[in-house]
Design an enzyme around this catalytic site. Structure first.
Site, PDB file in Angstrom:
ATOM      1  N   PRO A 184      50.342  83.665   7.140  1.00  0.00           N
ATOM      2  CA  PRO A 184      49.586  82.933   8.147  1.00  0.00           C
ATOM      3  C   PRO A 184      48.210  83.763   8.649  1.00  0.00           C
ATOM      4  O   PRO A 184      48.064  85.288   8.419  1.00  0.00           O
ATOM      5  CB  PRO A 184      50.702  83.501   9.395  1.00  0.00           C
ATOM      6  CG  PRO A 184      51.938  83.949   8.720  1.00  0.00           C
ATOM      7  CD  PRO A 184      51.760  84.236   7.129  1.00  0.00           C
ATOM      8  N   GLU A 185      47.293  83.097   8.660  1.00  0.00           N
ATOM      9  CA  GLU A 185      45.738  83.771   9.081  1.00  0.00           C
ATOM     10  C   GLU A 185      45.624  83.897  10.571  1.00  0.00           C
ATOM     11  O   GLU A 185      46.657  83.508  11.264  1.00  0.00           O
ATOM     12  CB  GLU A 185      44.894  83.135   8.653  1.00  0.00           C
ATOM     13  CG  GLU A 185      44.801  82.980   6.857  1.00  0.00           C
ATOM     14  CD  GLU A 185      43.561  82.480   6.266  1.00  0.00           C
ATOM     15  OE1 GLU A 185      42.452  82.825   6.904  1.00  0.00           O
ATOM     16  OE2 GLU A 185      43.698  82.447   5.065  1.00  0.00           O
ATOM     17  N   HIS A 202      67.123  85.599   5.153  1.00  0.00           N
ATOM     18  CA  HIS A 202      65.968  86.317   5.167  1.00  0.00           C
ATOM     19  C   HIS A 202      65.641  86.505   6.857  1.00  0.00           C
ATOM     20  O   HIS A 202      64.560  86.615   7.163  1.00  0.00           O
ATOM     21  CB  HIS A 202      64.572  85.525   4.660  1.00  0.00           C
ATOM     22  CG  HIS A 202      65.000  85.374   3.127  1.00  0.00           C
ATOM     23  ND1 HIS A 202      64.969  86.582   2.363  1.00  0.00           N
ATOM     24  CD2 HIS A 202      64.975  84.487   2.034  1.00  0.00           C
ATOM     25  CE1 HIS A 202      65.113  86.063   0.962  1.00  0.00           C
ATOM     26  NE2 HIS A 202      65.133  84.714   1.096  1.00  0.00           N
ATOM     27  N   ARG A 251      59.376  87.420   1.770  1.00  0.00           N
ATOM     28  CA  ARG A 251      58.747  88.472   0.864  1.00  0.00           C
ATOM     29  C   ARG A 251      58.632  89.716   1.394  1.00  0.00           C
ATOM     30  O   ARG A 251      58.246  90.506   0.649  1.00  0.00           O
ATOM     31  CB  ARG A 251      57.246  87.673   0.383  1.00  0.00           C
ATOM     32  CG  ARG A 251      57.150  86.677  -0.599  1.00  0.00           C
ATOM     33  CD  ARG A 251      55.931  85.957  -0.520  1.00  0.00           C
ATOM     34  NE  ARG A 251      55.220  86.722  -1.758  1.00  0.00           N
ATOM     35  CZ  ARG A 251      54.048  86.490  -1.949  1.00  0.00           C
ATOM     36  NH1 ARG A 251      53.402  85.483  -1.497  1.00  0.00           N
ATOM     37  NH2 ARG A 251      53.336  87.200  -2.906  1.00  0.00           N
ATOM     38  N   ARG A 269      24.959  95.982   0.719  1.00  0.00           N
ATOM     39  CA  ARG A 269      26.265  95.335   0.024  1.00  0.00           C
ATOM     40  C   ARG A 269      26.054  94.428  -1.231  1.00  0.00           C
ATOM     41  O   ARG A 269      25.952  93.493  -0.964  1.00  0.00           O
ATOM     42  CB  ARG A 269      27.254  94.902   1.032  1.00  0.00           C
ATOM     43  CG  ARG A 269      27.700  95.850   2.324  1.00  0.00           C
ATOM     44  CD  ARG A 269      28.172  97.065   1.940  1.00  0.00           C
ATOM     45  NE  ARG A 269      29.476  97.028   1.843  1.00  0.00           N
ATOM     46  CZ  ARG A 269      30.337  97.443   2.385  1.00  0.00           C
ATOM     47  NH1 ARG A 269      30.312  97.879   3.606  1.00  0.00           N
ATOM     48  NH2 ARG A 269      31.587  97.205   2.099  1.00  0.00           N
TER      49      ARG A 269
END
Length: 292
Positions: free
Chosen positions: A2-3, A104, A123, A166
């Site tokens: 999830p962002e 889970h 995970r 950069r």
DNA sequence: AGTAGAACCTGAGCGC
DNA sequence: TGCGCTCAGGTTCTAC
């Protein structure tokens, strides 16, 4: 994971289930996730009242009575579901008494009103930790984070300074949590697509000598725009993400580049095709024709 | 200094 | 039905 928009959506979903209520019990079904759970985690939480929730980057922070902060990160596949006692709103297709018993389901927070809040994470890249609130400014996972993309500290001037000199690809620089905290793979791809910037160009190439370039101004505007749109539609829902009440977000239908390898570019007048390349081990989706 | 790659895990999807 | 392979939203660490 999830962002950021998903984390924000989850935070908003958890708020009404937690804030102002006491934690009556905590089931801890394994020793830890990415890191071991803190000693006596359940004991430190039980009986405490939840004072408020906030978000920093992709971390959810829960302030509890007694002076501790409960920190939670969803990793790649973490999910929260809220299960209310029988007779009330519940997760579709799931019985209340089964909530939290899945393979889970690693941690279950029982609130005093009977609501169960279940953390599920196949995970196990997620994090749940507990630390004293007065150590917030030194806390290791938060201390080196960059600016919030939706806060007023993300400005073109800030990025101009951060990107100056950069040589790393623009994609990598935008994913660097020490520069901007909370941008993830999907929304970086989408923001670069909308600004027609190539993910491969050097970060420094869009900086100006003393003032930010117009392209950098535009990038900052678009980063906010993409995230805000995603939050407004309840986050994205890919395989592992569900809103905390089990509802699904809708923003994934709005991806213009992410996951669209081989499809025609949707930019007006562009005859290009979306390509997938790998940059620092992550998939980048972009249109090499119009993203320069 | 910067970057590529590996590591941490499981599950889904695909080709055969 | 199943095997083996690749891929997945994140972050951190090591090795060139």
């Amino acid at each position: 994971m999830p962002e950021l928009p998903e984390v924000e959506t989850v935070k908003r979903g958890l708020e009404p289930a937690m804030v102002g209520k006491r934690i009556s019990n905590v089931d801890v079904n394994r020793a830890g996730l990415r890191f071991p759970f803190p000693e006596n985690m359940a004991a430190r939480l039980v009986g405490q009242k939840v004072l408020g929730l906030s978000r920093r980057a992709k971390y959810i922070l829960v302030r509890i009575s007694g002076g501790d902060v409960l920190l939670m990160h969803l990793g790649m596949s973490g999910r929260f579901t809220v299960h209310e006692p029988e007779g009330q709103k519940n997760v579709p297709g799931q019985f209340y008494h089964d909530a939290g018993t899945g393979k889970h389901d690693h941690v279950v927070f029982h609130m005093e009103d009977g609501t169960k809040i279940v953390y599920t994470d196949p995970r196990r890249f997620g994090i749940i930790d507990l630390f004293p609130e007065d150590q917030m400014s030194d806390y290791k996972l938060l201390v080196s984070l960059g600016v919030e993309p939706l806060g007023n500290t993300l400005t073109a001037d800030y990025l101009n300074a951060a990107f100056k000199g950069r040589k790393m690809p623009l994609k990598a620089a935008l994913l660097d949590q020490k520069i901007i905290a909370g941008l993830g793979n999907i929304y970086v791809c989408e923001a670069l697509f909308r600004t027609k910037l190539s993910p491969r160009r050097q970060a420094a190439s869009i900086t100006g000598k003393s003032r930010p370039t117009q392209r950098l101004d535009e990038l900052v505007r678009v980063i906010r725009e993409v995230l805000n749109e995603a939050i407004a539609s309840g986050g994205s829902s890919l395989r592992d993400f569900a809103q905390s009440d089990g509802e699904l977000g809708y923003f994934q239908h709005s991806f213009q580049a992410y996951g669209r390898e081989g499809e025609p570019c949707v930019a007006p007048g562009c005859a290009g095709q979306i390509e997938r390349i790998v940059q620092s081990g992550r998939s980048t989706f972009f249109c090499p024709h119009c993203q320069r």
